[in-house]
Design an enzyme around this catalytic site. Sequence first.
Site, PDB file in Angstrom:
ATOM      1  N   ARG A   2      13.274  -4.189  -8.095  1.00 11.78           N
ATOM      2  CA  ARG A   2      11.865  -4.202  -8.368  1.00 11.78           C
ATOM      3  C   ARG A   2      11.599  -3.839  -9.746  1.00 11.78           C
ATOM      4  O   ARG A   2      12.397  -3.084 -10.330  1.00 11.78           O
ATOM      5  CB  ARG A   2      11.005  -3.278  -7.472  1.00 11.78           C
ATOM      6  CG  ARG A   2      11.137  -3.434  -5.980  1.00 11.78           C
ATOM      7  CD  ARG A   2      10.563  -2.500  -5.038  1.00 11.78           C
ATOM      8  NE  ARG A   2      10.664  -2.673  -3.671  1.00 11.78           N
ATOM      9  CZ  ARG A   2      10.132  -1.622  -2.581  1.00 11.78           C
ATOM     10  NH1 ARG A   2       9.279  -0.633  -3.056  1.00 11.78           N
ATOM     11  NH2 ARG A   2      10.071  -1.914  -1.474  1.00 11.78           N
ATOM     12  N   ASN A  20       6.126   1.542  -5.236  1.00 10.64           N
ATOM     13  CA  ASN A  20       6.529   1.017  -6.672  1.00 10.64           C
ATOM     14  C   ASN A  20       5.721   1.483  -7.826  1.00 10.64           C
ATOM     15  O   ASN A  20       5.986   1.637  -8.794  1.00 10.64           O
ATOM     16  CB  ASN A  20       6.776  -0.641  -6.589  1.00 10.64           C
ATOM     17  CG  ASN A  20       7.592  -0.839  -7.727  1.00 10.64           C
ATOM     18  OD1 ASN A  20       8.629  -0.191  -7.874  1.00 10.64           O
ATOM     19  ND2 ASN A  20       7.467  -2.182  -8.171  1.00 10.64           N
ATOM     20  N   LYS A  27       3.482   6.797   4.495  1.00  9.25           N
ATOM     21  CA  LYS A  27       2.827   5.354   4.660  1.00  9.25           C
ATOM     22  C   LYS A  27       2.474   5.102   6.205  1.00  9.25           C
ATOM     23  O   LYS A  27       2.291   3.964   6.436  1.00  9.25           O
ATOM     24  CB  LYS A  27       3.734   4.489   3.869  1.00  9.25           C
ATOM     25  CG  LYS A  27       3.999   4.692   2.519  1.00  9.25           C
ATOM     26  CD  LYS A  27       5.045   3.626   1.954  1.00  9.25           C
ATOM     27  CE  LYS A  27       5.164   3.917   0.572  1.00  9.25           C
ATOM     28  NZ  LYS A  27       6.148   2.749  -0.117  1.00  9.25           N
ATOM     29  N   PRO A  49       0.699  -1.397   0.164  1.00  5.91           N
ATOM     30  CA  PRO A  49       0.065  -0.094   0.120  1.00  5.91           C
ATOM     31  C   PRO A  49       0.721   1.296  -0.118  1.00  5.91           C
ATOM     32  O   PRO A  49       1.827   1.298   0.620  1.00  5.91           O
ATOM     33  CB  PRO A  49      -0.685  -0.006   1.131  1.00  5.91           C
ATOM     34  CG  PRO A  49      -0.709  -1.270   1.580  1.00  5.91           C
ATOM     35  CD  PRO A  49       0.541  -2.218   1.160  1.00  5.91           C
ATOM     36  N   GLU A  50       0.371   2.204  -0.694  1.00  8.07           N
ATOM     37  CA  GLU A  50       1.301   3.503  -1.063  1.00  8.07           C
ATOM     38  C   GLU A  50       0.316   4.700  -0.198  1.00  8.07           C
ATOM     39  O   GLU A  50      -0.650   4.288   0.423  1.00  8.07           O
ATOM     40  CB  GLU A  50       1.491   3.909  -2.372  1.00  8.07           C
ATOM     41  CG  GLU A  50       2.006   2.758  -3.084  1.00  8.07           C
ATOM     42  CD  GLU A  50       2.773   3.060  -4.517  1.00  8.07           C
ATOM     43  OE1 GLU A  50       3.065   4.323  -4.717  1.00  8.07           O
ATOM     44  OE2 GLU A  50       2.628   2.141  -5.479  1.00  8.07           O
TER      45      GLU A  50
END
Length: 259
Positions: free
Chosen positions: A246, A163, A51, A2-3
């Site tokens: 990533r 990401n 976050k 989660p961002e």
Amino acid sequence: MPEGDAVFRAARRLRAALEGETLTRSDFRVPRYATVDLRGQVVESVGSYGKHLFVRTETVSVHTHLKMEGSWRVFHCGQRWTKPRVAARIVLGTAEAEAVGFDLGLVEVLRRRDEHTAIDHLGPDLLGPGWDPAEALDRLTRAPDIPIGVALLDQRNLAGIGNIYRSEICYLRRVHPARPVGEVEDLPALVNEAQRVMYRAAHGPPWRPLVYGLAHRPCRRCGTPLRVDMLGEKMPRNDRVSYRERGIYYCPKCQVPPV
């Protein structure tokens, strides 16, 4: 993971359910805080920073981070939970609602005056009232040789991007994620784009990815098939440096790779 937009929305849901209400249930299912009992305390505020999420009573601040799998959900009292009970890490209840934190990656109970220690190391919050683009720009430019796609993930530069949105922001600015920060032609515009994207994702309808997860599909601008590559970032660990990679999604024509 989660961002910042997901955490911002979670805080908004918790605020609606808990703020100004007296806690009638307090259940911390992590060993360190198993004896903490907040029953009878009023929730004064709920907020987020990047976050990180905070539920504040008159005496403490309950600090949580969702990490990879975590979530906060709100239920009416007596309503069946939508995730297994064994996944619950915190339950905070009022006369009418239960806020349940599932699979939380981090749980802390801090004294109110110590809350700042959880976020002192972070850059400015993209979704906060104190958003400071000049400060974010200054922090980014301290390491001009770092790829911009790595720098955007570093919460010490600006707080909230993960990401997904790093690929989206770079695509919108036509910047390859592997390009060094010092070679980004209009870095202030990219910083402003980051705030615009995060704000729209937090306040508007669900964000529809332009590139993330869309490898091999045509670019919306030029039709070139989108690509995904791996981009590494240094991860200090036990006096050693390792690399975590990533996926970065981009258009090879619109976002020219660095030489």
